[in-house]
Motif scaffolding. Sequence first.
Motif, PDB file in Angstrom:
ATOM      1  N   VAL C 192     -11.885  -4.252   0.500  1.00  0.00           N
ATOM      2  CA  VAL C 192     -10.427  -4.318   0.542  1.00  0.00           C
ATOM      3  C   VAL C 192     -10.020  -5.585  -0.182  1.00  0.00           C
ATOM      4  O   VAL C 192     -10.549  -6.660   0.092  1.00  0.00           O
ATOM      5  N   THR C 193      -9.112  -5.474  -1.136  1.00  0.00           N
ATOM      6  CA  THR C 193      -8.658  -6.668  -1.832  1.00  0.00           C
ATOM      7  C   THR C 193      -7.217  -6.954  -1.419  1.00  0.00           C
ATOM      8  O   THR C 193      -6.396  -6.053  -1.296  1.00  0.00           O
ATOM      9  N   ILE C 194      -6.948  -8.231  -1.180  1.00  0.00           N
ATOM     10  CA  ILE C 194      -5.599  -8.690  -0.841  1.00  0.00           C
ATOM     11  C   ILE C 194      -5.215  -9.706  -1.908  1.00  0.00           C
ATOM     12  O   ILE C 194      -5.247 -10.916  -1.684  1.00  0.00           O
ATOM     13  N   PRO C 195      -4.873  -9.230  -3.119  1.00  0.00           N
ATOM     14  CA  PRO C 195      -4.600 -10.219  -4.181  1.00  0.00           C
ATOM     15  C   PRO C 195      -3.287 -10.950  -3.938  1.00  0.00           C
ATOM     16  O   PRO C 195      -2.457 -10.554  -3.134  1.00  0.00           O
ATOM     17  N   PRO C 218      -6.696   0.340   6.314  1.00  0.00           N
ATOM     18  CA  PRO C 218      -5.512   1.054   5.820  1.00  0.00           C
ATOM     19  C   PRO C 218      -5.814   1.797   4.516  1.00  0.00           C
ATOM     20  O   PRO C 218      -6.848   1.563   3.891  1.00  0.00           O
ATOM     21  N   ALA C 219      -4.925   2.684   4.133  1.00  0.00           N
ATOM     22  CA  ALA C 219      -5.103   3.427   2.881  1.00  0.00           C
ATOM     23  C   ALA C 219      -5.114   2.446   1.719  1.00  0.00           C
ATOM     24  O   ALA C 219      -4.274   1.542   1.634  1.00  0.00           O
ATOM     25  N   LEU C 220      -6.092   2.634   0.815  1.00  0.00           N
ATOM     26  CA  LEU C 220      -6.264   1.709  -0.292  1.00  0.00           C
ATOM     27  C   LEU C 220      -5.990   2.401  -1.617  1.00  0.00           C
ATOM     28  O   LEU C 220      -6.188   3.616  -1.739  1.00  0.00           O
ATOM     29  N   ASP C 221      -5.578   1.625  -2.625  1.00  0.00           N
ATOM     30  CA  ASP C 221      -5.406   2.220  -3.942  1.00  0.00           C
ATOM     31  C   ASP C 221      -6.717   2.075  -4.733  1.00  0.00           C
ATOM     32  O   ASP C 221      -7.736   1.679  -4.177  1.00  0.00           O
ATOM     33  N   ALA C 222      -6.655   2.401  -6.020  1.00  0.00           N
ATOM     34  CA  ALA C 222      -7.885   2.425  -6.820  1.00  0.00           C
ATOM     35  C   ALA C 222      -8.522   1.050  -6.930  1.00  0.00           C
ATOM     36  O   ALA C 222      -9.717   0.940  -7.191  1.00  0.00           O
ATOM     37  N   LYS C 223      -7.718  -0.012  -6.713  1.00  0.00           N
ATOM     38  CA  LYS C 223      -8.293  -1.349  -6.813  1.00  0.00           C
ATOM     39  C   LYS C 223      -8.622  -1.919  -5.433  1.00  0.00           C
ATOM     40  O   LYS C 223      -8.899  -3.102  -5.300  1.00  0.00           O
ATOM     41  N   GLY C 224      -8.573  -1.094  -4.401  1.00  0.00           N
ATOM     42  CA  GLY C 224      -8.898  -1.553  -3.073  1.00  0.00           C
ATOM     43  C   GLY C 224      -7.755  -2.260  -2.375  1.00  0.00           C
ATOM     44  O   GLY C 224      -7.951  -2.868  -1.322  1.00  0.00           O
ATOM     45  N   ARG C 225      -6.579  -2.208  -2.927  1.00  0.00           N
ATOM     46  CA  ARG C 225      -5.449  -2.893  -2.307  1.00  0.00           C
ATOM     47  C   ARG C 225      -4.790  -1.997  -1.282  1.00  0.00           C
ATOM     48  O   ARG C 225      -4.597  -0.814  -1.528  1.00  0.00           O
ATOM     49  N   TYR C 230       0.735  -3.078  -1.354  1.00  0.00           N
ATOM     50  CA  TYR C 230       0.657  -3.129  -2.817  1.00  0.00           C
ATOM     51  C   TYR C 230       0.961  -1.789  -3.450  1.00  0.00           C
ATOM     52  O   TYR C 230       0.644  -1.546  -4.607  1.00  0.00           O
ATOM     53  N   GLY C 231       1.591  -0.890  -2.669  1.00  0.00           N
ATOM     54  CA  GLY C 231       1.854   0.435  -3.208  1.00  0.00           C
ATOM     55  C   GLY C 231       2.962   0.467  -4.239  1.00  0.00           C
ATOM     56  O   GLY C 231       3.043   1.389  -5.040  1.00  0.00           O
ATOM     57  N   ARG C 232       3.857  -0.504  -4.197  1.00  0.00           N
ATOM     58  CA  ARG C 232       4.987  -0.484  -5.146  1.00  0.00           C
ATOM     59  C   ARG C 232       5.024  -1.800  -5.909  1.00  0.00           C
ATOM     60  O   ARG C 232       4.474  -2.807  -5.496  1.00  0.00           O
ATOM     61  N   VAL C 233       5.721  -1.766  -7.055  1.00  0.00           N
ATOM     62  CA  VAL C 233       5.866  -2.987  -7.819  1.00  0.00           C
ATOM     63  C   VAL C 233       7.086  -3.750  -7.309  1.00  0.00           C
ATOM     64  O   VAL C 233       7.989  -3.183  -6.693  1.00  0.00           O
TER      65      VAL C 233
END
Lengths: 316, 393, 376
Positions: C192-195, C218-225, C230-233
């Motif tokens: 899991v990344t928390i950038p 939690p559900a992660l995106d392709a970069k592990g976020r 981090y789902g939206r900009v």
Amino acid sequence: MALDRRSFIKSVAVGGVAAAGAALPAAASERPVAPEGALGMLYDATLCIGCKTCVVACKQANDRQPDPGPWGEEHLYDAPLDLNENTKNIIKLYREGDTYSYMKQQCMHCVDPACAAACMLHSLQKDPVTGIVGYDPQYCVGCRYCQMSCPYNVTKFEFSKALPLIVKCELCRHRVKDAAVKGPDGFTRYPGGQGQACCEVCPRGAVISGRRDELLAEAKRRIAAAPGKYFEDRVFGETDGGGTQVLYLSRVPFEDLGLPKLGPEGVPRTAYAVQEGIYYKIPFAAPIGLFAVLAGVIYRNKRAEQVAGAEGGAKR
Amino acid sequence: MSNHEAVHAPVGGRLMTRPFTILLAFAVVGAIAAAYRFANGIGSVSNLSNGYPWGVWIAIDVVVGTAIGCGGYAVGLLVYILNKGQYHPLVRPAVLTSLLGYGLAVLAVVIDLGRFWGLWKVPIFVWRWSHSPQLEVALCVAAYTMVLVIEMSPALFEKLRAGAASGTRRFAENALRVLEKNFFWILALGLLLPTMHQSSLGTMMLLPGPKVHPLWFTPWLPLLFVVNCIIIGFAVVTLEATFSAAAFGRPRETRMLASLLHVAAWVAIGWAAFRVVVVALSGKLGFLASGYGVAFLAEVGLLVVAGAILLSPERRSRPACQVRAAMIMLLGGILHRVNTYLIAFRPGAHFSYFPAVPELLITFGIIATEVAIYIAVVKTLPILQGPPAKHTA
Amino acid sequence: MLESQRSFNVDETGQGPAVDRRDFVKICALAAASVGLPAAAGLKMAEAAAAGLKPSVIWLHFQECTGCTESLLRTSHPALAELILDLISLDYCETLAAAAGYQAEAALKSAMEANAGKYICVIEGAIPTKDNGIYCKIGGRTAVDIVNDVAGKAGAIIAIGSCASWGGIPSADPNPTGAQGAPQVLAGKTVVTIPGCPANPYNFLGTALQFVALGTLPALDAKGRPMFAYGRVIHEDCPRRPHFDAGRFAQAFGDEGHRQGYCLYKLGCKGPATHANCSRLDFGEVGAWPIGVGHPCVGCTEQSMLWHTAIHETVEVSRPTPPDTYPPIHAPQGGTSAVAAGIAGVVGGALIGAGWMAAKKVGGAEDKGSSPDKGA
């Protein structure tokens, strides 16, 4: 004997008038009606707040590119000025002094579509069950006759591409996987994510989806509940141009919103009355008959000539 | 047909003359623009838009172009139906003009169609045919072009028959004999098909009904278009015959043209009268007081003027007058078609259209190609009347 | 605060100050609620803690500035004290540990053995990989070896901060140490990344406490976020978005637009390209975040933005949406160019004129036409 000029002209005149007369019936050539399960939308301009979420949702659901519009090179916005090859749905604003109204424009899915009537190989075709006017590029030659024919100027063409397609709203039929069901509110809809994207995201319910008969009933209920609120106390699309499956309620005149004044006749009826009258009433009788007459006359003239020629002196 | 070899002969002479080279230049420029269109899309060379999807390529190159190709049709009606054999020398060049007119209209269609590679499906996919008037036009024009090729083939076979190799000579002989026997129904087709598709060209503009100005929207459009193409046909035959004779030093056909134009005059005046009557009877005379009214009066007026000039026997026997009257008649006929397809087409006041420069270049290129091919063919094949007899049998 | 401030004072038995059960449950419930977990999760955390089943957390530090830890230190719900004393067992953390040297390394080893497969491995800082990773060594071992060892036996791996997520500032050109993020070094493992630079500590807390309470990530995106953060900009949730949509931009620092709080896009704001939730969560418990104080977002969560794009450079808006204006019912389209009109007129006129003149020439000779061959 060869026809002489006078009788030829006479027969052509009579034949022509007769053919034309037969072709001008009181234009009632199989007036199409909306299929029972016809799906559509009801847009109530008095509820619309112009948020344009429907524009965004349509672009996403249909995978269209943004159109920078008047902002040109900066590409910061999606700001089309009209429906175009990248925009199947648009919100426009009518403003005249203090009067204003938003207008959602997209394909009207006519009951008697001129675009489908124009299309040579039924590339644009009205679905017999849902009544959706869909586009199948397989049979399209890009002639753009559908664009000429549409009274609402809805069909758009990818003029900028070497491999162009016709682009227009198809009521998100590509999203459908399951059957439509009648919900508790009385409207028949597809499950979430499978229906019209614009209707699913509208925060005010200004545009709603359902079956055409359900939407017509709802529109009339609204009109009855608030007499005088809606223009001419009627819903546009009930009979206009033969009827449409996307219905409109508005406070301001429909013409001000860009909806043309159309009679109750389907738009293609006159052309089809003529064309079908000449060619299809008794299938191909007119051309075959004319061919027989022409061939007969030419043959007889030739024979007479050969006879005359054999009697000496080339006339030809 | 047995005496045709004495009547028709190739003009011969140098091909690359100055006028021919100029025409070729226009054709090449048009071809380059067309190549750009195919690589980059219709929008890259034209001002065609969603408001005006049809422009000069359709209105002029196709709709007017096929009408100009109705010379064969018009003369054919006179010669083969009304049995006016005296017009016979006009037939071959008229058919050539027709073939070129229709052939290049087909080329224009291919350039204009956005997805032209699907065209082959139109005649084949019979089960998908709709009742669209355009379908009828497409099939009919294709068929008619083939009929014109067949109607032109005697010229080719005559040239082959006069050639060196005996095998080819015999083949040409046989071909000519087969053609002779079947010509009556081929000709009948050649008269039926234009009637069909020229009328459907009129029906086509009924479909956009609400977008066509009331002065042009009438169920009589098919009839108007058929007779209009006959009028244009007569005018084109006159011009083509006169200029060819002058340019290639061939015998004049002034008397023949005079009587042809007499017929044309009455047809033109009749058409114009019918047009006005239809408008009056449908209560649309009020529209005359507008810009559109001017266009209407122009298309009617030009035909009336031409007809009036040609009604006088003295005037219509003068070649200069014939040419000028034919030009006026041609303009009037063309104007009706351009009006119907472009001027009277009103998608909405906010739309406007004028062709772009490359679009015009393609249009001119197509026309120049047509004229250039005409010149090349009359010089190499027996189309025009032979030179004045040298008094040797 | 619900109750009096807690202190770190530890008595002789090594126990912390006593807290009654009701207060403790409240702490857990608050912690759960503040990171968006359901109320039941808070109860589960309390029960687990009471049963002495506080999950073990091993926190590794590599090429980092410790900003992410500092950021976490400034959280208040739950306060760090409650977190590390009551909710989790922070078995190894170089920043906060009292121990050092062999004692610390021994604690690491025993924690790993006791909780193998269950502990949370938190990684802060980038991991140098060049020259066999000698540029970061702790206790004689390279960072690469440590992370492979510790993360290899972890129940969950969380990389906090941009450095641990994708390399961060150590990875900026020319990246002399070959610094990489944990997911690149631990290829194949779920990280899991928390950038963020620093990461928003509540994004970390939400993830960690979900694992603590429910045992899931939690559900992660392709970069592990985590998608919840981090789902939206930034552009989608930015409070200055109405200014963007209306075309109101600050053109230079300190100008009128800047003073009015207009959109900072033209000053190089990376908001349209940066996935983060800064506008919704703010930082430092005082409601501050970069755009809020008038500086364009620098895209600190995104590898393509931070240290790889100049701060003043504008970015592409990947999914443009309609602006604040409306097209009219009938927008004028099409037009005429003078050149085209000219050409059409000239050619048309020439044809007609030539024909008209030619008529006269043609009319010169008589019918029987023995005019010389003009050879056209």
